[in-house]
Design a protein around this motif. Structure first.
Motif, mmCIF file in Angstrom:
data_model
loop_
_atom_site.group_PDB
_atom_site.id
_atom_site.type_symbol
_atom_site.label_atom_id
_atom_site.label_comp_id
_atom_site.label_asym_id
_atom_site.label_seq_id
_atom_site.Cartn_x
_atom_site.Cartn_y
_atom_site.Cartn_z
ATOM 1 N N LEU A 1 0.825 -1.204 0.000
ATOM 2 C CA LEU A 1 0.000 0.000 0.000
ATOM 3 C C LEU A 1 0.864 1.261 0.000
ATOM 4 O O LEU A 1 0.570 2.232 -0.714
ATOM 5 N N GLY A 2 1.922 1.247 0.794
ATOM 6 C CA GLY A 2 2.820 2.401 0.837
ATOM 7 C C GLY A 2 3.494 2.650 -0.498
ATOM 8 O O GLY A 2 3.622 3.797 -0.953
ATOM 9 N N LEU B 1 1.002 4.093 -2.982
ATOM 10 C CA LEU B 1 0.847 5.536 -2.776
ATOM 11 C C LEU B 1 2.048 6.300 -3.317
ATOM 12 O O LEU B 1 1.905 7.371 -3.919
ATOM 13 N N THR C 1 1.930 6.734 -6.941
ATOM 14 C CA THR C 1 0.863 7.657 -7.331
ATOM 15 C C THR C 1 1.262 9.108 -7.126
ATOM 16 O O THR C 1 1.008 9.968 -7.982
ATOM 17 N N PHE C 2 1.907 9.407 -6.007
ATOM 18 C CA PHE C 2 2.188 10.794 -5.648
ATOM 19 C C PHE C 2 3.629 11.229 -5.941
ATOM 20 O O PHE C 2 3.934 12.423 -5.865
ATOM 21 N N LYS D 1 -0.270 0.226 -9.273
ATOM 22 C CA LYS D 1 -1.732 0.098 -9.273
ATOM 23 C C LYS D 1 -2.147 -1.276 -8.735
ATOM 24 O O LYS D 1 -3.126 -1.394 -7.988
ATOM 25 N N TYR E 1 -2.140 -1.683 -4.847
ATOM 26 C CA TYR E 1 -3.309 -1.282 -4.059
ATOM 27 C C TYR E 1 -4.152 -2.511 -3.723
ATOM 28 O O TYR E 1 -4.602 -2.685 -2.580
ATOM 29 N N LEU F 1 -3.347 3.255 7.309
ATOM 30 C CA LEU F 1 -3.125 4.417 6.445
ATOM 31 C C LEU F 1 -1.898 5.213 6.878
ATOM 32 O O LEU F 1 -1.095 5.636 6.038
ATOM 33 N N SER G 1 1.188 3.346 5.909
ATOM 34 C CA SER G 1 1.368 3.399 4.454
ATOM 35 C C SER G 1 1.881 4.764 4.011
ATOM 36 O O SER G 1 2.742 4.862 3.129
ATOM 37 N N ILE G 2 1.364 5.810 4.624
ATOM 38 C CA ILE G 2 1.810 7.166 4.281
ATOM 39 C C ILE G 2 3.267 7.373 4.682
ATOM 40 O O ILE G 2 4.047 7.993 3.949
ATOM 41 N N ALA H 1 5.285 5.663 2.062
ATOM 42 C CA ALA H 1 5.223 6.415 0.802
ATOM 43 C C ALA H 1 6.104 7.659 0.852
ATOM 44 O O ALA H 1 6.832 7.956 -0.102
#
Length: 207
Positions: A94-95, A98, A101-102, A116, A119, A188, A191-192, A195
């Motif tokens: 998940l991290g 992200l 993506t960012f 993708k 996720y 979350l 994961s952040i 990321a």
């Protein structure tokens, strides 16, 4: 072809029944009492260790050692360790998803496409989704996913979350013991953290 499997399974069953079960049962009971006597600070540390172990080799022996411990704790009636373990196992893919993506400039087109898929793999508790990224850049990726997973595992303990299901990712969140929203928040946040570490640490790629 017929006798070897039959006798092999029979012998394994006898060993499990008369040699393995009693010592393992005693160990589980001891671990249960040990965990029940731990304070909040120690439980948070345990959650961080278990969560981090899930990210060290992403499905390898260290990951499986933590996972097996979680299963043993479920059997003993203590659901908190496995909540930390599942959160820690979900964070790496998940991290990285992200991050792709960012921080698109830090990844190749193929990696962004793989992100993708991460996720889905992360949401399904398939830690192995992080392996291609770790293999491509182990120095930056592996520490980042370990830290993120450790944060998620520690937070689940801090939030007093328990999980009676051995697998399932987001699909078993409705049956967590404690607040499902806090469990999602822990995942979350972890994961952040992953990321941000990956995105800030990696260099931009040239395509």
């Amino acid at each position: 072809m017929l006798l070897y499997p039959v006798f092999g399974i029979f012998l394994t069953g006898v060993i499990m029944m008369y040699v393995v079960i009693d010592p393992v049962k005693a160990l589980n009971e001891g671990l249960k009492h040990w965990l029940s006597g731990m304070g909040t600070a120690n439980l948070v540390l345990l959650g961080a260790v278990l969560g981090g172990m899930m990210a060290v080799d992403m499905g390898g022996p260290i990951n499986k050692a933590a996972y097996t411990f979680g299963l043993a704790m479920i059997e003993a009636g203590n659901f908190a360790p496995h909540a930390a373990i599942m959160a820690g196992g979900m964070v790496p893919p998940l991290g990285l998803a992200l991050a792709t993506t960012f921080f698109k400039k830090k990844f190749t087109k193929a990696e962004r496409e793989a992100g993708k898929t991460c996720y889905i793999m992360g949401a399904s508790f398939i830690t192995e989704g992080a392996i291609p990224f770790a293999a491509a850049d182990p120095v930056r990726v592996i520490p980042s996913i370990i830290v993120g997973s450790a944060v998620a595992g520690a937070l689940t303990m801090w939030f007093h979350i328990g999980l009676p299901a051995p697998h399932g990712g987001i699909f078993v969140i409705p049956i967590v013991k404690g607040s499902a929203w806090l469990y999602i928040l822990a995942i979350l946040i972890g994961s952040i953290v992953t990321a941000l570490m990956v995105g800030l640490w990696k260099k931009e790629v040239e395509e």
